[in-house]
Design an enzyme around this catalytic site. Structure first.
Site, PDB file in Angstrom:
ATOM      1  N   SER A 119       0.828  -1.205   0.000  1.00  0.00           N
ATOM      2  CA  SER A 119       0.000   0.000   0.000  1.00  0.00           C
ATOM      3  C   SER A 119       0.857   1.248   0.000  1.00  0.00           C
ATOM      4  O   SER A 119       0.336   2.350  -0.081  1.00  0.00           O
ATOM      5  CB  SER A 119      -0.930  -0.011   1.211  1.00  0.00           C
ATOM      6  OG  SER A 119      -0.211  -0.295   2.375  1.00  0.00           O
ATOM      7  N   HIS A 140      -2.583  -2.853  -6.251  1.00  0.00           N
ATOM      8  CA  HIS A 140      -3.079  -2.544  -4.912  1.00  0.00           C
ATOM      9  C   HIS A 140      -4.596  -2.685  -4.794  1.00  0.00           C
ATOM     10  O   HIS A 140      -5.345  -1.867  -5.341  1.00  0.00           O
ATOM     11  CB  HIS A 140      -2.636  -1.122  -4.517  1.00  0.00           C
ATOM     12  CG  HIS A 140      -3.005  -0.759  -3.127  1.00  0.00           C
ATOM     13  ND1 HIS A 140      -3.403   0.502  -2.754  1.00  0.00           N
ATOM     14  CD2 HIS A 140      -3.046  -1.508  -1.997  1.00  0.00           C
ATOM     15  CE1 HIS A 140      -3.679   0.497  -1.458  1.00  0.00           C
ATOM     16  NE2 HIS A 140      -3.470  -0.697  -0.982  1.00  0.00           N
ATOM     17  N   GLU A 152      -5.675  -0.202  -7.654  1.00  0.00           N
ATOM     18  CA  GLU A 152      -4.667   0.751  -8.149  1.00  0.00           C
ATOM     19  C   GLU A 152      -3.582  -0.023  -8.897  1.00  0.00           C
ATOM     20  O   GLU A 152      -3.089  -1.038  -8.391  1.00  0.00           O
ATOM     21  CB  GLU A 152      -4.019   1.499  -6.984  1.00  0.00           C
ATOM     22  CG  GLU A 152      -4.839   2.653  -6.471  1.00  0.00           C
ATOM     23  CD  GLU A 152      -4.122   3.400  -5.348  1.00  0.00           C
ATOM     24  OE1 GLU A 152      -3.795   4.582  -5.538  1.00  0.00           O
ATOM     25  OE2 GLU A 152      -3.914   2.802  -4.279  1.00  0.00           O
ATOM     26  N   ASN A 190      -4.284   5.913  -0.583  1.00  0.00           N
ATOM     27  CA  ASN A 190      -3.769   6.101   0.776  1.00  0.00           C
ATOM     28  C   ASN A 190      -3.135   7.476   0.987  1.00  0.00           C
ATOM     29  O   ASN A 190      -3.052   7.950   2.118  1.00  0.00           O
ATOM     30  CB  ASN A 190      -2.772   4.997   1.117  1.00  0.00           C
ATOM     31  CG  ASN A 190      -3.486   3.693   1.392  1.00  0.00           C
ATOM     32  OD1 ASN A 190      -4.652   3.694   1.786  1.00  0.00           O
ATOM     33  ND2 ASN A 190      -2.812   2.589   1.164  1.00  0.00           N
TER      34      ASN A 190
END
Ligand code: CAA
Length: 291
Positions: A119, A140, A152, A190
């Site tokens: 991440s 991700h 992602e 994130n």
């Protein structure tokens, strides 16, 4: 390149969800972990989560049975070598990920694409230490994997176009949607989500609101499905803290400093749902705020 066989390293929260969605989409999945216990638990979780989908009419009983039959498990990491695609979903520690790629390398097929579900760790750096940085990508998934629509896709500086195109096709075949991100700390989701959670912890730390009022405010005031503190417990407070540190160090900007209260919860071992205690205590019938 056609992908048929997929090796998943790590049978935790993310690994079992990844195995679940690949098996359901028709891929042959080989799931690896260092503990037989974790593999058994992962298969039981996948079975339970597929049952939820069957009971809600989203998946047929036949498709569930076929998906379960496509999942095999192994404690021998190198068994994954010949897979068309490898997805590393082990612990979020760079040394652990590094050891996995090092051990796999001599056993890989020439065309195998390597990916990491990290991440926040640099894809370019992980890729540079393998024999195939052009066939290496960040892949991700979001938690819970069977439910969340987004994946992602992160290209390292050396990732080639053919690998990227193949991975776009894979995401589409899962029925999910890709957001392409450049390889900078914490990528897109994130980079935005975790500082918001950190700000919620500051809001709690400074006494602007309590756990309940902060979560209610964002749920009812911004239509978030979960409040930020509830979501932090869901993600894991150790993971949230690790991502804040990656942002803080990687972007060298004090606006990303982790809230001391977040650090304190992690020091207490109150990591959220996985340890039964975080911003809420999950040991009773209903979650009870801890502040
Ligand atoms: N497997 C299969 N299905 C699942 C599931 C699972 N693991 N978990 C939930 N579901 C299904 C349920 O069966 C239910 O299906 P229906 O819509 O058909 O009824 C649906 O998902 C909703 O679940 P629930 O009714 O149990 O609960 P809910 O409505 O409160 O939704 C939630 C739960 C989907 C988790 C929702 O609260 C949510 O979207 N929360 C935010 C999640 C989020 O932000 N995730 C990203 C975290 S960040 C991340 O993952 C990146 C990182 O690196 C940290």
């Amino acid at each position: 390149m056609a992908i048929r066989t997929v090796g998943v390293v790590g049978a935790g929260q993310m690994g079992n969800g990844i195995a679940h969605v690949f098996a359901l989409a028709g891929y042959e999945v080989l799931l690896n972990d260092i503990a037989q216990d974790s593999l058994d638990r992962a298969v039981a979780t996948i079975d339970k989560n597929l049952d939820r989908q069957v009971s809600r009419g989203k998946v047929s009983a036949e498709d569930k049975a076929a998906a379960m039959a496509r999942i095999r498990t192994t404690m021998v990491l190198t068994d994954l070598g010949p897979s068309d695609l490898i997805i590393e979903a082990a612990t979020e520690r760079e040394t652990v990920k590094q050891q996995i790629f090092d051990a796999l390398q001599p056993h890989l097929a020439p065309g195998t694409i390597l990916t990491s579900n990290t991440s926040s760790i640099s894809i370019t750096r992980l890729a540079s230490r393998t024999d195939r940085p052009e066939k290496f990508m960040g892949f991700h998934f979001m938690n819970p994997v069977p439910v969340m629509q987004l994946v992602e896709l992160i290209r390292g500086i050396a990732t080639d176009q053919a690998t990227y195109q193949t991975m776009l096709g894979v995401v589409e075949s899962l029925g999910k949607t890709a957001a392409s991100a450049e390889d900078f700390p914490a990528f897109i989701v994130n980079r935005i989500l975790i500082p918001m959670i950190n700000e919620a912890v500051y809001t709690l730390y400074e006494g602007v609101g309590n756990v309940q009022s902060i979560d209610m405010a964002l749920k009812l005031g911004a239509n978030h499905p979960m409040g930020p503190l509830e979501l932090a417990d869901f993600i894991g407070l150790d993971t949230c803290l690790a991502i804040m540190n990656v942002l803080y160090e990687g972007l060298a900007d004090t606006k990303y400093r982790p809230c001391p209260l977040l650090t304190k919860y992690v020091e207490a071992g109150w990591l959220g749902r996985k340890t039964q205690r975080g911003f809420y205590d999950y040991r009773g019938e209903v979650p009870v705020p801890t502040r």
